[in-house]
Design an enzyme around this catalytic site. Structure first.
Site, PDB file in Angstrom:
ATOM      1  N   ASP A   1       0.942  -1.136  -0.074  1.00 25.53           N
ATOM      2  CA  ASP A   1      -0.023  -0.005   0.001  1.00 25.53           C
ATOM      3  C   ASP A   1       0.825   1.213   0.218  1.00 25.53           C
ATOM      4  O   ASP A   1       1.887   1.377   0.742  1.00 25.53           O
ATOM      5  CB  ASP A   1      -0.993   0.032   1.321  1.00 25.53           C
ATOM      6  CG  ASP A   1      -2.190   0.949   1.075  1.00 25.53           C
ATOM      7  OD1 ASP A   1      -3.275   0.531   1.143  1.00 25.53           O
ATOM      8  OD2 ASP A   1      -1.807   2.304   1.134  1.00 25.53           O
ATOM      9  N   ILE A   2       0.394   2.167  -0.952  1.00 26.28           N
ATOM     10  CA  ILE A   2       1.470   3.367  -0.830  1.00 26.28           C
ATOM     11  C   ILE A   2       1.429   4.230   0.378  1.00 26.28           C
ATOM     12  O   ILE A   2       2.231   5.374   0.436  1.00 26.28           O
ATOM     13  CB  ILE A   2       0.993   4.308  -2.206  1.00 26.28           C
ATOM     14  CG1 ILE A   2       1.930   5.180  -2.728  1.00 26.28           C
ATOM     15  CG2 ILE A   2      -0.535   4.998  -1.771  1.00 26.28           C
ATOM     16  CD1 ILE A   2       1.798   5.746  -4.146  1.00 26.28           C
TER      17      ILE A   2
ATOM     18  N   ASN B   1     -12.725  -3.057   2.199  1.00 27.20           N
ATOM     19  CA  ASN B   1     -13.752  -2.217   2.044  1.00 27.20           C
ATOM     20  C   ASN B   1     -14.552  -2.107   0.812  1.00 27.20           C
ATOM     21  O   ASN B   1     -14.099  -2.086  -0.204  1.00 27.20           O
ATOM     22  CB  ASN B   1     -13.020  -0.682   2.189  1.00 27.20           C
ATOM     23  CG  ASN B   1     -12.254  -0.383   3.797  1.00 27.20           C
ATOM     24  OD1 ASN B   1     -12.603  -1.057   4.577  1.00 27.20           O
ATOM     25  ND2 ASN B   1     -11.156  -0.011   3.461  1.00 27.20           N
TER      26      ASN B   1
ATOM     27  N   GLU C   1     -12.483   3.217  -1.796  1.00 26.43           N
ATOM     28  CA  GLU C   1     -11.962   4.373  -2.425  1.00 26.43           C
ATOM     29  C   GLU C   1     -11.721   3.985  -3.740  1.00 26.43           C
ATOM     30  O   GLU C   1     -11.795   4.812  -4.712  1.00 26.43           O
ATOM     31  CB  GLU C   1     -10.739   4.971  -1.870  1.00 26.43           C
ATOM     32  CG  GLU C   1     -11.108   5.476  -0.659  1.00 26.43           C
ATOM     33  CD  GLU C   1      -9.893   6.212   0.290  1.00 26.43           C
ATOM     34  OE1 GLU C   1      -8.632   5.782  -0.392  1.00 26.43           O
ATOM     35  OE2 GLU C   1      -9.960   6.892   1.336  1.00 26.43           O
ATOM     36  N   VAL C   2     -10.991   2.898  -3.941  1.00 23.88           N
ATOM     37  CA  VAL C   2     -10.500   2.325  -5.142  1.00 23.88           C
ATOM     38  C   VAL C   2     -11.836   1.233  -5.773  1.00 23.88           C
ATOM     39  O   VAL C   2     -11.971   0.139  -5.073  1.00 23.88           O
ATOM     40  CB  VAL C   2      -9.021   1.808  -5.060  1.00 23.88           C
ATOM     41  CG1 VAL C   2      -8.709   1.225  -6.660  1.00 23.88           C
ATOM     42  CG2 VAL C   2      -8.209   2.884  -4.777  1.00 23.88           C
TER      43      VAL C   2
ATOM     44  N   HIS D   1     -10.234  -5.511  -3.613  1.00 23.79           N
ATOM     45  CA  HIS D   1      -8.997  -5.485  -2.837  1.00 23.79           C
ATOM     46  C   HIS D   1      -9.022  -5.921  -1.459  1.00 23.79           C
ATOM     47  O   HIS D   1      -9.936  -5.529  -0.732  1.00 23.79           O
ATOM     48  CB  HIS D   1      -7.944  -4.122  -2.998  1.00 23.79           C
ATOM     49  CG  HIS D   1      -8.593  -2.928  -2.620  1.00 23.79           C
ATOM     50  ND1 HIS D   1      -9.601  -2.286  -3.244  1.00 23.79           N
ATOM     51  CD2 HIS D   1      -8.428  -2.291  -1.466  1.00 23.79           C
ATOM     52  CE1 HIS D   1      -9.945  -1.287  -2.610  1.00 23.79           C
ATOM     53  NE2 HIS D   1      -9.439  -1.284  -1.563  1.00 23.79           N
ATOM     54  N   MET D   2      -8.015  -6.890  -0.981  1.00 27.85           N
ATOM     55  CA  MET D   2      -7.946  -6.943   0.584  1.00 27.85           C
ATOM     56  C   MET D   2      -6.873  -6.314   1.132  1.00 27.85           C
ATOM     57  O   MET D   2      -5.763  -6.335   0.426  1.00 27.85           O
ATOM     58  CB  MET D   2      -7.895  -8.432   0.748  1.00 27.85           C
ATOM     59  CG  MET D   2      -8.874  -9.390   0.196  1.00 27.85           C
ATOM     60  SD  MET D   2     -10.369  -9.019   0.724  1.00 27.85           S
ATOM     61  CE  MET D   2     -10.074  -9.651   2.238  1.00 27.85           C
ATOM     62  N   HIS D   3      -7.034  -5.393   2.147  1.00 31.06           N
ATOM     63  CA  HIS D   3      -5.883  -5.052   3.021  1.00 31.06           C
ATOM     64  C   HIS D   3      -5.244  -6.235   3.836  1.00 31.06           C
ATOM     65  O   HIS D   3      -6.308  -6.839   4.726  1.00 31.06           O
ATOM     66  CB  HIS D   3      -6.329  -3.890   3.678  1.00 31.06           C
ATOM     67  CG  HIS D   3      -7.085  -2.772   2.829  1.00 31.06           C
ATOM     68  ND1 HIS D   3      -6.071  -1.664   2.740  1.00 31.06           N
ATOM     69  CD2 HIS D   3      -8.116  -2.584   2.519  1.00 31.06           C
ATOM     70  CE1 HIS D   3      -6.841  -0.596   2.020  1.00 31.06           C
ATOM     71  NE2 HIS D   3      -8.124  -1.085   2.006  1.00 31.06           N
TER      72      HIS D   3
END
Ligand code: AMP
Length: 120
Positions: free
Chosen positions: A33-34, A91, A99-100, A104-106
């Site tokens: 993650d950035i 999310n 947001e994106v 995706h999984m964090h």
């Protein structure tokens, strides 16, 4: 919601913008993650154009779904957080704070992650 080809993860998948890759297989990409929220913060994404879990569950192949699941465990091993524990979170949509608009999984760990959500 239809898939937006211009989302930032689609651009990463096409190689149009860089990422710090952690792992990759035929169906899945994992990258840092950035804006990391913990010592380890990796995003795991399917390579296919899926907006969210409902889209992925309804339309991804069994191989894509298996690869996505296994990649999360692989990332935990690669980053050394498997033994200490970690959190996997996704999310989804407006109330989920997505947001994106590419599933995706964090994967968060490397230190105590804290409460799942703040009490509202
Ligand atoms: P979400 O709010 O669940 O949609 O999370 C989107 C995540 O993508 C955030 O944690 C961002 O920090 C992360 N992010 C946005 N742009 C990039 C990028 N170019 N490379 C890596 N991570 C990104």
């Amino acid at each position: 919601m239809s898939y937006d080809d211009d989302n930032i993860f689609a651009k990463i998948l096409r190689g149009e913008i860089p990422c710090k890759k952690v792992a990759e297989d035929e169906h899945t990409l994992a990258f840092e993650d950035i804006n990391p929220l913990r010592a380890v913060h990796v995003l795991v994404i399917p390579k296919g154009p899926y907006v969210d879990w409902r889209d992925f569950a309804a339309t991804a192949s069994a191989d894509e779904q298996a690869a996505f699941t296994c990649m999360i465990a692989h990332v935990a091993d690669l980053t050394g957080i498997a033994e200490g524990g970690y959190r996997v979170a996704s999310n989804i949509g407006r109330d989920g704070g997505q947001e994106v608009p590419h599933l995706h999984m964090h994967v968060l760990g490397g230190e105590p992650v804290g409460p799942l959500v703040a009490r509202g």
